[in-house]
Design a protein around this motif. Structure first.
Motif, mmCIF file in Angstrom:
data_model
loop_
_atom_site.group_PDB
_atom_site.id
_atom_site.type_symbol
_atom_site.label_atom_id
_atom_site.label_comp_id
_atom_site.label_asym_id
_atom_site.label_seq_id
_atom_site.Cartn_x
_atom_site.Cartn_y
_atom_site.Cartn_z
ATOM 1 N N TYR A 15 -2.998 -19.168 10.699
ATOM 2 C CA TYR A 15 -3.891 -18.015 10.618
ATOM 3 C C TYR A 15 -3.351 -16.783 11.333
ATOM 4 N N ARG A 16 -2.196 -16.891 11.942
ATOM 5 C CA ARG A 16 -1.634 -15.712 12.606
ATOM 6 C C ARG A 16 -1.213 -14.626 11.612
ATOM 7 N N SER A 17 -1.266 -14.933 10.312
ATOM 8 C CA SER A 17 -0.992 -13.925 9.285
ATOM 9 C C SER A 17 -2.254 -13.175 8.879
ATOM 10 N N ASP A 18 -3.372 -13.476 9.515
ATOM 11 C CA ASP A 18 -4.675 -12.935 9.117
ATOM 12 C C ASP A 18 -5.207 -11.979 10.179
ATOM 13 N N PHE A 19 -5.252 -10.701 9.837
ATOM 14 C CA PHE A 19 -5.734 -9.672 10.773
ATOM 15 C C PHE A 19 -7.130 -10.005 11.271
ATOM 16 N N ALA A 20 -8.049 -10.321 10.349
ATOM 17 C CA ALA A 20 -9.444 -10.550 10.732
ATOM 18 C C ALA A 20 -9.577 -11.758 11.656
ATOM 19 N N TRP A 21 -8.793 -12.804 11.390
ATOM 20 C CA TRP A 21 -8.881 -13.998 12.237
ATOM 21 C C TRP A 21 -8.460 -13.700 13.667
ATOM 22 N N ALA A 35 2.325 -1.673 13.382
ATOM 23 C CA ALA A 35 1.495 -1.004 14.382
ATOM 24 C C ALA A 35 0.628 0.089 13.774
ATOM 25 N N ASP A 36 1.123 0.764 12.736
ATOM 26 C CA ASP A 36 0.318 1.825 12.135
ATOM 27 C C ASP A 36 -0.932 1.259 11.476
ATOM 28 N N ASP A 37 -0.778 0.123 10.800
ATOM 29 C CA ASP A 37 -1.917 -0.509 10.151
ATOM 30 C C ASP A 37 -2.930 -1.015 11.180
ATOM 31 N N TRP A 38 -2.445 -1.660 12.226
ATOM 32 C CA TRP A 38 -3.338 -2.143 13.279
ATOM 33 C C TRP A 38 -4.033 -0.986 13.987
ATOM 34 N N GLN A 39 -3.287 0.077 14.259
ATOM 35 C CA GLN A 39 -3.873 1.243 14.923
ATOM 36 C C GLN A 39 -5.045 1.790 14.124
ATOM 37 N N ALA A 40 -4.855 1.944 12.822
ATOM 38 C CA ALA A 40 -5.903 2.513 11.975
ATOM 39 C C ALA A 40 -7.122 1.599 11.905
ATOM 40 N N ARG A 41 -6.900 0.319 11.705
ATOM 41 C CA ARG A 41 -8.020 -0.605 11.564
ATOM 42 C C ARG A 41 -8.787 -0.773 12.874
ATOM 43 N N LEU A 42 -8.042 -0.894 13.977
ATOM 44 C CA LEU A 42 -8.716 -1.052 15.268
ATOM 45 C C LEU A 42 -9.475 0.213 15.656
ATOM 46 N N ALA A 43 -8.927 1.365 15.323
ATOM 47 C CA ALA A 43 -9.617 2.620 15.619
ATOM 48 C C ALA A 43 -10.952 2.678 14.881
ATOM 49 N N GLU A 44 -10.960 2.218 13.626
ATOM 50 C CA GLU A 44 -12.209 2.184 12.864
ATOM 51 C C GLU A 44 -13.242 1.268 13.515
ATOM 52 N N GLN A 45 -12.770 0.242 14.210
ATOM 53 C CA GLN A 45 -13.662 -0.709 14.870
ATOM 54 C C GLN A 45 -13.971 -0.325 16.315
ATOM 55 N N GLY A 46 -13.472 0.831 16.749
ATOM 56 C CA GLY A 46 -13.718 1.280 18.116
ATOM 57 C C GLY A 46 -12.967 0.481 19.159
ATOM 58 N N ARG A 81 5.336 2.709 7.963
ATOM 59 C CA ARG A 81 4.719 1.746 7.059
ATOM 60 C C ARG A 81 5.740 0.678 6.682
ATOM 61 N N ARG A 82 5.426 -0.569 6.968
ATOM 62 C CA ARG A 82 6.380 -1.644 6.736
ATOM 63 C C ARG A 82 6.566 -1.910 5.250
ATOM 64 N N HIS A 83 5.492 -1.876 4.488
ATOM 65 C CA HIS A 83 5.573 -2.029 3.044
ATOM 66 C C HIS A 83 5.339 -0.658 2.412
ATOM 67 N N VAL A 84 5.911 -0.448 1.235
ATOM 68 C CA VAL A 84 5.746 0.841 0.589
ATOM 69 C C VAL A 84 4.353 0.982 0.007
ATOM 70 N N ARG A 85 3.629 -0.139 -0.133
ATOM 71 C CA ARG A 85 2.241 -0.060 -0.593
ATOM 72 C C ARG A 85 1.309 -0.339 0.578
ATOM 73 N N ASP A 86 0.049 -0.031 0.426
ATOM 74 C CA ASP A 86 -0.924 -0.363 1.455
ATOM 75 C C ASP A 86 -1.125 -1.870 1.500
ATOM 76 N N PHE A 87 -1.532 -2.357 2.650
ATOM 77 C CA PHE A 87 -1.821 -3.780 2.753
ATOM 78 C C PHE A 87 -3.156 -4.073 2.050
ATOM 79 N N PRO A 88 -3.215 -5.162 1.296
ATOM 80 C CA PRO A 88 -4.494 -5.518 0.663
ATOM 81 C C PRO A 88 -5.528 -5.908 1.706
ATOM 82 N N LEU A 89 -6.757 -5.693 1.367
ATOM 83 C CA LEU A 89 -7.854 -5.991 2.286
ATOM 84 C C LEU A 89 -7.829 -7.448 2.721
ATOM 85 N N GLY A 90 -7.976 -7.665 4.036
ATOM 86 C CA GLY A 90 -8.074 -9.028 4.552
ATOM 87 C C GLY A 90 -6.766 -9.559 5.113
ATOM 88 N N ILE A 91 -5.659 -8.877 4.869
ATOM 89 C CA ILE A 91 -4.390 -9.350 5.399
ATOM 90 C C ILE A 91 -4.261 -8.901 6.857
#
Length: 427
Positions: free
Chosen positions: A361-367, A381-392, A417-427
């Motif tokens: 489950y270490r591949s799962d952001f929500a977990w 880090a950019d993806d985590w920064q954005a998601r965590l900021a949304e969660q305060g 951005r590690r991938h050229v596309r956005d990460f799908p929801l839940g990853i």
């Protein structure tokens, strides 16, 4: 600079610029490294600490490079997780793998077959069997696609010196791949500091495998630790508990011992699934810790895998040879990772009985967030920064030096951005 040409798997070198470049949206923060260390000790509901895994790499920036470390600080990140090995002549090169093949141009440099991480074939000499002076220091680093950059393999002291000279406000998690490298690191860093004058051995966190020193008594018997105590150096220590440690010794008793020391600031708990091995350690840290226990935090690694979208394009240097790339670089929310000297494997395929259901489950952001981890090592880090900021959960004001205000916290959105596309929801 990106060269968009087809490159075969052949012994030649394509040099890409490897010097630090300040992104347009850079947000280097006026952090106090002592406050970052303190934040590792004490959980805060509005903060998850982010540690850039081998620096801010990808998109042509090699891991564990001066460039990757500079970019991490410019992006406003507070922590960088490093990789350190010991060379035959006693230097401390920043290399993740056991061998030099995947991360450097050692094959081209010596006129031998370049190492291919998709087949596990090619020249991949062990770091420990090579001299840094006159050999490793002359090698060039590769980026994530295998392209050779115009940057040589740094050593730990040279990285720390760069942090001083560039006035970077970060802490390092020293992830030692060789146990014998730990003591040399202490002595080589003893007379170094950051630009604020804080000794390097106080903001370079010694993140060591718990199985090396199972109790505080074992750790405190070390000569370099004794020197730190006698010199007034305020060490910052994090024991790393892996799932394979469970049952080998009393890991909970060991953790409870370190909880009572004034130098242990947190613990890395390599839990692979809820209720899997090490769950009792995480539960203890998150439970009713006594007044005499020094920290209440734990961290983990976000296992996003090694494959990136450009690996399937002709811009990559690595030839996939007889390895068939998957249609999707993620399968059932698991990721592919390189296995040295063999073909890549899904992370789930290596989890064994360390998970209750066969999924890592270490591949799962929500977990990871739901598990209550206080700090995370991540390639994204950019993806985590954005998601965590949304969660305060990214209140970086906890790190700011007295009297300082934060700069624009927006990470540069394209380069990191590690991938050229956005990460799908839940990853």
């Amino acid at each position: 600079m990106v060269i968009a040409s087809i490159i075969s798997f052949a012994p030649f070198v394509l040099l890409l610029a490897g010097f630090p470049v300040s992104p347009v949206n850079a947000a280097r923060q006026p952090y106090d490294v002592r406050k970052i260390i303190d934040a590792f000790r004490h959980p805060r509901e509005d903060l998850t600490i982010l540690c850039a895994h081998r620096g801010l790499r990808w998109n042509g920036t090699a891991d564990n490079s001066h460039d990757a470390y500079f970019r991490a600080s410019e992006a406003g990140l507070e922590c960088i997780e490093t990789d350190i090995r010991l060379s035959r002549d006693g230097y401390l090169p920043m290399i993740h793998d056991t061998g030099l093949g995947r991360e450097t141009d050692v094959g081209e440099h010596t006129g031998q077959a370049a190492y291919n991480p998709f087949t596990g074939q090619g020249y991949n000499p062990p770091v420990i069997e090579q001299d840094y002076k006159g050999f490793i220091e002359e090698l060039h680093l590769r980026d994530e696609g295998g392209r050779v950059r115009n940057e040589n393999v740094p050593t730990l002291p040279s990285i720390v010196q760069q942090i001083h000279d560039s006035r970077l406000n970060v802490v390092l998690q020293l992830d030692f791949k060789d146990q014998d490298a730990v003591e040399p690191a202490y002595w080589q860093l003893k007379n170094l500091s950051n630009s604020a004058g804080v000794p390097a051995n106080e903001w370079c966190i010694y993140k060591l495998q718990a199985k090396w020193y199972k109790t505080p008594e074992e750790f405190e018997e070390l000569s370099w630790v004794q020197d730190a105590f006698a010199s007034g150096v305020q060490l910052a220590y994090i024991p790393v508990y892996g799932s394979d440690d469970e049952g080998q010794w009393d890991t909970l008793a060991g953790l409870q011992g370190f909880l009572k020391t004034n130098y242990t600031i947190s613990a890395e708990i390599g839990l692979r699934s809820t209720d899997g091995p090490l769950q009792d350690l995480l539960d203890h840290i998150q439970g009713n810790v006594g007044a005499d226990e020094a920290f209440r935090t734990a961290g983990t690694f976000f296992a996003i895998g090694d494959f990136v979208d450009p690996i399937t394009s002709p811009r990559t240097f690595f030839d996939t040879a007889n390895y068939t790339l998957p249609d999707n670089i993620r399968v059932n929310n698991s990721a592919f990772s390189y296995s040295e000297d063999k073909a890549p494997q899904l992370i789930d395929s290596k989890v064994g009985n360390y998970s209750v259901d066969g999924h890592d489950y270490r591949s799962d952001f929500a977990w990871i967030v739901d598990s209550g981890y206080n700090w995370v090592i991540t390639d994204t880090a950019d993806d985590w920064q954005a998601r965590l900021a949304e969660q305060g959960k990214r209140n970086i004001n906890h790190f700011l030096a007295d009297g300082k205000e934060s700069a624009n916290p927006t990470l540069s959105s394209g380069w990191y951005r590690r991938h050229v596309r956005d990460f799908p929801l839940g990853i």
